[in-house]
Design an enzyme around this catalytic site. Structure first.
Site, PDB file in Angstrom:
ATOM      1  N   THR A  26      19.167  23.565  61.609  1.00 38.04           N
ATOM      2  CA  THR A  26      18.083  23.530  62.599  1.00 38.04           C
ATOM      3  C   THR A  26      16.871  24.322  62.105  1.00 38.04           C
ATOM      4  O   THR A  26      15.728  23.920  62.339  1.00 38.04           O
ATOM      5  CB  THR A  26      18.535  24.051  63.980  1.00 38.04           C
ATOM      6  OG1 THR A  26      19.175  25.323  63.823  1.00 38.04           O
ATOM      7  CG2 THR A  26      19.485  23.082  64.649  1.00 38.04           C
ATOM      8  N   HIS A 119      31.566  14.653  56.811  1.00 34.91           N
ATOM      9  CA  HIS A 119      31.014  13.474  57.482  1.00 34.91           C
ATOM     10  C   HIS A 119      30.117  12.645  56.568  1.00 34.91           C
ATOM     11  O   HIS A 119      29.367  11.802  57.032  1.00 34.91           O
ATOM     12  CB  HIS A 119      30.268  13.898  58.761  1.00 34.91           C
ATOM     13  CG  HIS A 119      31.192  14.337  59.859  1.00 34.91           C
ATOM     14  ND1 HIS A 119      30.783  15.068  60.957  1.00 34.91           N
ATOM     15  CD2 HIS A 119      32.529  14.157  60.027  1.00 34.91           C
ATOM     16  CE1 HIS A 119      31.818  15.305  61.751  1.00 34.91           C
ATOM     17  NE2 HIS A 119      32.891  14.776  61.205  1.00 34.91           N
ATOM     18  N   CYS A 127      26.706  -0.182  48.289  1.00 32.24           N
ATOM     19  CA  CYS A 127      26.823  -1.630  48.432  1.00 32.24           C
ATOM     20  C   CYS A 127      28.282  -1.981  48.687  1.00 32.24           C
ATOM     21  O   CYS A 127      29.162  -1.597  47.918  1.00 32.24           O
ATOM     22  CB  CYS A 127      26.317  -2.339  47.178  1.00 32.24           C
ATOM     23  SG  CYS A 127      26.613  -4.121  47.248  1.00 32.24           S
ATOM     24  N   CYS A 130      29.292  -4.585  45.506  1.00 33.01           N
ATOM     25  CA  CYS A 130      29.422  -4.191  44.101  1.00 33.01           C
ATOM     26  C   CYS A 130      29.572  -2.685  43.905  1.00 33.01           C
ATOM     27  O   CYS A 130      29.797  -2.221  42.787  1.00 33.01           O
ATOM     28  CB  CYS A 130      28.216  -4.687  43.288  1.00 33.01           C
ATOM     29  SG  CYS A 130      26.725  -3.704  43.506  1.00 33.01           S
ATOM     30  N   CYS A 148      21.456  -4.758  48.790  1.00 35.79           N
ATOM     31  CA  CYS A 148      21.675  -4.085  47.514  1.00 35.79           C
ATOM     32  C   CYS A 148      20.655  -4.511  46.469  1.00 35.79           C
ATOM     33  O   CYS A 148      20.385  -5.699  46.299  1.00 35.79           O
ATOM     34  CB  CYS A 148      23.089  -4.402  47.017  1.00 35.79           C
ATOM     35  SG  CYS A 148      23.432  -3.763  45.365  1.00 35.79           S
ATOM     36  N   SER A 190      29.528  23.264  67.177  1.00 35.76           N
ATOM     37  CA  SER A 190      30.091  23.373  68.521  1.00 35.76           C
ATOM     38  C   SER A 190      31.610  23.217  68.506  1.00 35.76           C
ATOM     39  O   SER A 190      32.262  23.471  69.512  1.00 35.76           O
ATOM     40  CB  SER A 190      29.457  22.318  69.427  1.00 35.76           C
ATOM     41  OG  SER A 190      29.687  21.026  68.894  1.00 35.76           O
ATOM     42  N   ASN A 212      27.135  31.641  65.819  1.00 34.64           N
ATOM     43  CA  ASN A 212      26.676  30.485  66.584  1.00 34.64           C
ATOM     44  C   ASN A 212      25.803  30.946  67.750  1.00 34.64           C
ATOM     45  O   ASN A 212      26.132  31.940  68.390  1.00 34.64           O
ATOM     46  CB  ASN A 212      27.898  29.735  67.138  1.00 34.64           C
ATOM     47  CG  ASN A 212      27.642  28.262  67.322  1.00 34.64           C
ATOM     48  OD1 ASN A 212      27.532  27.541  66.347  1.00 34.64           O
ATOM     49  ND2 ASN A 212      27.514  27.822  68.545  1.00 34.64           N
ATOM     50  N   ILE A 230      21.683  31.575  62.631  1.00 35.60           N
ATOM     51  CA  ILE A 230      22.464  31.718  61.397  1.00 35.60           C
ATOM     52  C   ILE A 230      21.562  31.988  60.187  1.00 35.60           C
ATOM     53  O   ILE A 230      21.967  32.680  59.247  1.00 35.60           O
ATOM     54  CB  ILE A 230      23.371  30.488  61.190  1.00 35.60           C
ATOM     55  CG1 ILE A 230      24.389  30.762  60.089  1.00 35.60           C
ATOM     56  CG2 ILE A 230      22.572  29.233  60.925  1.00 35.60           C
ATOM     57  CD1 ILE A 230      25.588  29.874  60.115  1.00 35.60           C
TER      58      ILE A 230
END
Ligand code: OAD
Ligand code: ZN
Length: 236
Positions: A26, A119, A127, A130, A148, A190, A212, A230
């Site tokens: 952030t 993630h 692609c 390929c 692609c 979170s 946090n 942080i």
């Protein structure tokens, strides 16, 4: 005070692992998801949680890629003090790994080498025919649904969408890092998205530190809770 505590805990030796989320970026100008000005509180034609799902990607690829270009890729974002300090700690041999839910690549840009991107990353767009990998810059230069550049096949961001499994190898490595850590610093997340949130249950070390702005479900188990920005906490 948080700075002093982090300096002390990262100076003790043993294996230290950092596990973070959107709150780490952030201060680099990338909004998080669940804070009041987070992505999930903004209005779009569809709810962001819907647009970040695999079924939406399949059913509405044009809307997906518009959202992806406008809200997920942030090419001018720069690492902040938290990213920089984590990279420095790794260079000094004080940090074993960064585990992140972020897809922005800012830890690598700051110089961190062992980064487990739970993630995925906007910097890899693959692609489906390929396997050619396209950069985020390339995506930003396309319109509508990108094809692609090698074979014209469909391109999918290497980002974990809702309804999709995480990369098993990355998850396994993250689990090992947490299980073998003496110190775990959890910051800017979170801790509500699974299976990643469950990683801290594997921690068997003796120092769990939370950094946090808001409260999390893991605060009760922590040895130290720092409710501060942080980027400031890592300014030591
Ligand atoms: P959240 O938005 O859920 O949580 C971010 C947390 O960081 C919140 O608890 C904030 O209080 C805190 N925070 C924000 N700015 C901070 C700062 N400067 N310093 C310290 N703390 C700060 O984001 P995540 O936990 O990362 O998944 O969300 C997890 C996943 O939910 C994301 O990876 C994404 C989302 O759906 C996918 O897209 C698959
Ligand atoms: Zn291709």
């Amino acid at each position: 005070e948080a700075q002093e505590a982090l300096r002390e805990v990262t100076g003790r030796g043993g294996r230290t692992v950092f596990f973070g989320g959107a709150g780490v970026s952030t201060a680099s100008g990338i909004p998080d998801f669940r804070s009041v000005d987070g992505l999930y509180h903004q209005r779009f034609d569809y709810p962001p949680e819907t647009m970040l799902s695999h079924s939406f990607f399949v059913a509405h690829p044009r809307e997906f890629f518009d959202f992806y270009r406008q809200r997920m890729i942030a090419l001018d974002a720069k690492p902040n003090q938290a990213h920089r300090k984590l990279a420095e700690l790794e260079r000094e041999g004080r940090l074993s790994a960064v585990l992140t839910q972020n897809i922005d690549g800012l830890h690598q840009m700051a110089g961190s080498r062992r980064v487990l991107e739970l993630h995925g990353s906007v910097h890899r767009n693959i692609c489906q025919r390929c396997g050619h990998v396209h950069s985020a810059e390339w995506i930003m230069g396309t319109e509508g649904v990108p094809a692609c550049e090698e074979c014209g096949g469909p391109v999918k961001p290497d980002v974990v969408l809702y309804e999709e499994p995480l990369d098993q190898d990355t998850l396994n490595q993250a689990a090992m890092e947490v299980a073998n850590a003496d110190t775990l610093i959890v910051g800017g997340t979170s801790l509500v998205v699974w299976p990643v949130a469950g990683l801290i249950d594997l921690f068997q070390g003796d120092r769990l530190v939370m950094v946090n702005l808001g409260e999390t479900a893991a605060d009760a188990r922590a040895d130290l809770v720092c409710n501060v920005d942080i980027a400031r906490a890592f300014d030591f």
